[in-house]
Structure formats: C-alpha cells, structure tokens
Write a protein that holds these residues in place. Structure first.
Motif, PDB file in Angstrom:
ATOM      1  N   HIS A  15       0.850  -1.198   0.000  1.00 20.41           N
ATOM      2  CA  HIS A  15       0.000   0.000   0.000  1.00 20.41           C
ATOM      3  C   HIS A  15       0.888   1.252   0.000  1.00 20.41           C
ATOM      4  O   HIS A  15       0.665   2.186  -0.779  1.00 20.41           O
ATOM      5  CB  HIS A  15      -0.922  -0.019   1.231  1.00 20.41           C
ATOM      6  N   ASP A  16       1.911   1.251   0.839  1.00 17.54           N
ATOM      7  CA  ASP A  16       2.811   2.397   0.934  1.00 17.54           C
ATOM      8  C   ASP A  16       3.617   2.598  -0.354  1.00 17.54           C
ATOM      9  O   ASP A  16       3.846   3.734  -0.778  1.00 17.54           O
ATOM     10  CB  ASP A  16       3.749   2.229   2.128  1.00 17.54           C
ATOM     11  N   HIS A  18       2.671   1.974  -3.442  1.00 16.91           N
ATOM     12  CA  HIS A  18       1.827   2.623  -4.449  1.00 16.91           C
ATOM     13  C   HIS A  18       1.456   4.046  -4.041  1.00 16.91           C
ATOM     14  O   HIS A  18       1.399   4.941  -4.882  1.00 16.91           O
ATOM     15  CB  HIS A  18       0.589   1.777  -4.743  1.00 16.91           C
ATOM     16  N   ARG A  19       1.251   4.254  -2.760  1.00 15.67           N
ATOM     17  CA  ARG A  19       0.922   5.599  -2.283  1.00 15.67           C
ATOM     18  C   ARG A  19       2.069   6.556  -2.618  1.00 15.67           C
ATOM     19  O   ARG A  19       1.845   7.663  -3.096  1.00 15.67           O
ATOM     20  CB  ARG A  19       0.658   5.555  -0.778  1.00 15.67           C
ATOM     21  N   GLU A  27      -3.031   7.177  -3.212  1.00 14.60           N
ATOM     22  CA  GLU A  27      -4.022   6.510  -2.353  1.00 14.60           C
ATOM     23  C   GLU A  27      -5.055   5.782  -3.204  1.00 14.60           C
ATOM     24  O   GLU A  27      -5.489   4.676  -2.869  1.00 14.60           O
ATOM     25  CB  GLU A  27      -4.690   7.518  -1.416  1.00 14.60           C
ATOM     26  N   ALA A  30      -3.383   2.614  -4.495  1.00 15.47           N
ATOM     27  CA  ALA A  30      -3.205   1.661  -3.391  1.00 15.47           C
ATOM     28  C   ALA A  30      -4.523   0.979  -3.031  1.00 15.47           C
ATOM     29  O   ALA A  30      -4.564  -0.231  -2.778  1.00 15.47           O
ATOM     30  CB  ALA A  30      -2.615   2.383  -2.181  1.00 15.47           C
ATOM     31  N   THR A  33      -5.425  -1.497  -5.729  1.00 15.61           N
ATOM     32  CA  THR A  33      -4.605  -2.699  -5.563  1.00 15.61           C
ATOM     33  C   THR A  33      -5.196  -3.611  -4.497  1.00 15.61           C
ATOM     34  O   THR A  33      -5.305  -4.824  -4.694  1.00 15.61           O
ATOM     35  CB  THR A  33      -3.164  -2.315  -5.195  1.00 15.61           C
ATOM     36  N   ARG A  34      -5.589  -3.029  -3.391  1.00 20.93           N
ATOM     37  CA  ARG A  34      -6.197  -3.817  -2.311  1.00 20.93           C
ATOM     38  C   ARG A  34      -7.415  -4.585  -2.818  1.00 20.93           C
ATOM     39  O   ARG A  34      -7.570  -5.777  -2.576  1.00 20.93           O
ATOM     40  CB  ARG A  34      -6.595  -2.901  -1.150  1.00 20.93           C
TER      41      ARG A  34
END
Length: 178
Positions: A15-16, A18-19, A27, A30, A33-34
């Motif tokens: 997550h970080d 991609h952020r 964001e 991210a 992606t989730r």
C-alpha cells in the motif's frame, strides 16, 4: 534484490509503495490494488514484490479479465499496477518485476497480458499496440497508443476481440484518462 510472491504480511508495505510511487493519485492506486487482490487465485493472476534489505521496494499485480472473442470468452491477465518506491526508481526494480511476472503468467498458461501504459516504456517487454492485432479496448477513454498487449505462448490467432475489464477497475474509475 529478491522477487517473490506477495504475502499477507506485505499488504501494508505494498500500500505504501503505491501511495508513494503514484504521488497525488497514490491513495487511489493503493486502494485499487487492495481490491484487485480479491481476483487472485492459485491458477490465475499473480502479485509479486521486490525486496531489498528486508524492505518491500516494488510491487506488480496481474489480475484476471476476459477477452470477448468471437468463438468464446478467453481468460486473460491485466498488468496493473506496477509501482516502485521513488528512491528505487530507475534502478531496474520495475523491469525485474514485470519480466518475472510475464514469465510466471506464461507458466500459468495465460495467453495474453493487457495494459494501459506508456508506448515508450512497455515495448521493451514485448508489448504491442492492441488494436492493429485485432483487440478492442474496453473504453474510449483509453488512448490508442496506451492500449497494449503481450502475446504469450498460450495465444492463438482466434483470440481477438474486446477486452472486458473486471468490475473493480470500473468501480474505482481506473479505466483510461480521468
């Protein structure tokens, strides 16, 4: 650098990545992606991380979509997203992730991998413009030059038609230019 499948313990680090990698849109990417992780199965799709000094520095995701071909629906993959921490960009991390991902996609039997991306970057991995090869993009918002495909060993010439993105891309408004 180690390339390996993403594990549940990597989710926050990915997550970080991609952020940070996508700046103002980070964001959004991210979160996309989730949600796309839910499309992964043991036989379709893959999520890889690049790790340096026990830290995740890059990530690539290949998820299942459908090609609406004249003879039948064909399971294909979409490469999206690929991200690398800014301090590690232009050092081969993204190239390694994409190259390994394409090898594994071919081993899984995926016939085609599609993406929306820079026509100046992705041809080095064997991606070509999709429309001249008989593929139609899923949205008019996708610039022609950005709609690209990589044919893998499972491809045959009957596989033409329209790429149909998974619902998740539409829900996140992650198709074409916004």
């Amino acid at each position: 650098m180690e390339l390996r499948p993403e594990e549940a313990a990597d989710h926050d680090a990915v997550h970080d990545v991609h952020r940070q990698a996508f700046g103002d849109d980070g964001e959004h990417v991210a979160t996309l992606t989730r949600d796309l992780r839910g499309l992964l199965s043991p036989t379709s799709g893959l999520s890889l991380v690049a790790v340096e000094n026990d830290k995740v520095v890059g990530h690539v995701l290949f998820t299942r979509s459908i090609l609406d071909a004249p003879e039948r629906l064909v399971d294909v993959l979409v490469l999206s997203p690929v991200g690398v921490l800014p301090a590690h960009q232009r050092s081969g991390v993204g190239t390694a992730l994409i190259t390994r991902g394409l090898e594994l996609a071919d081993e899984q039997g995926a016939p085609l991998v599609f993406l929306e991306g820079s026509p100046g970057y992705y041809p080095r991995f064997g991606f070509e413009p999709g429309e001249p090869l008989g593929f139609r993009k899923p949205s008019l918002r996708i610039p022609d030059a950005a709609f690209q495909v990589r044919r893998l060993s499972g491809y045959d010439q009957a596989m033409t038609g329209t790429l149909v993105y998974s619902e998740i891309f539409w829900r996140h408004d992650a198709v074409g230019l916004r």
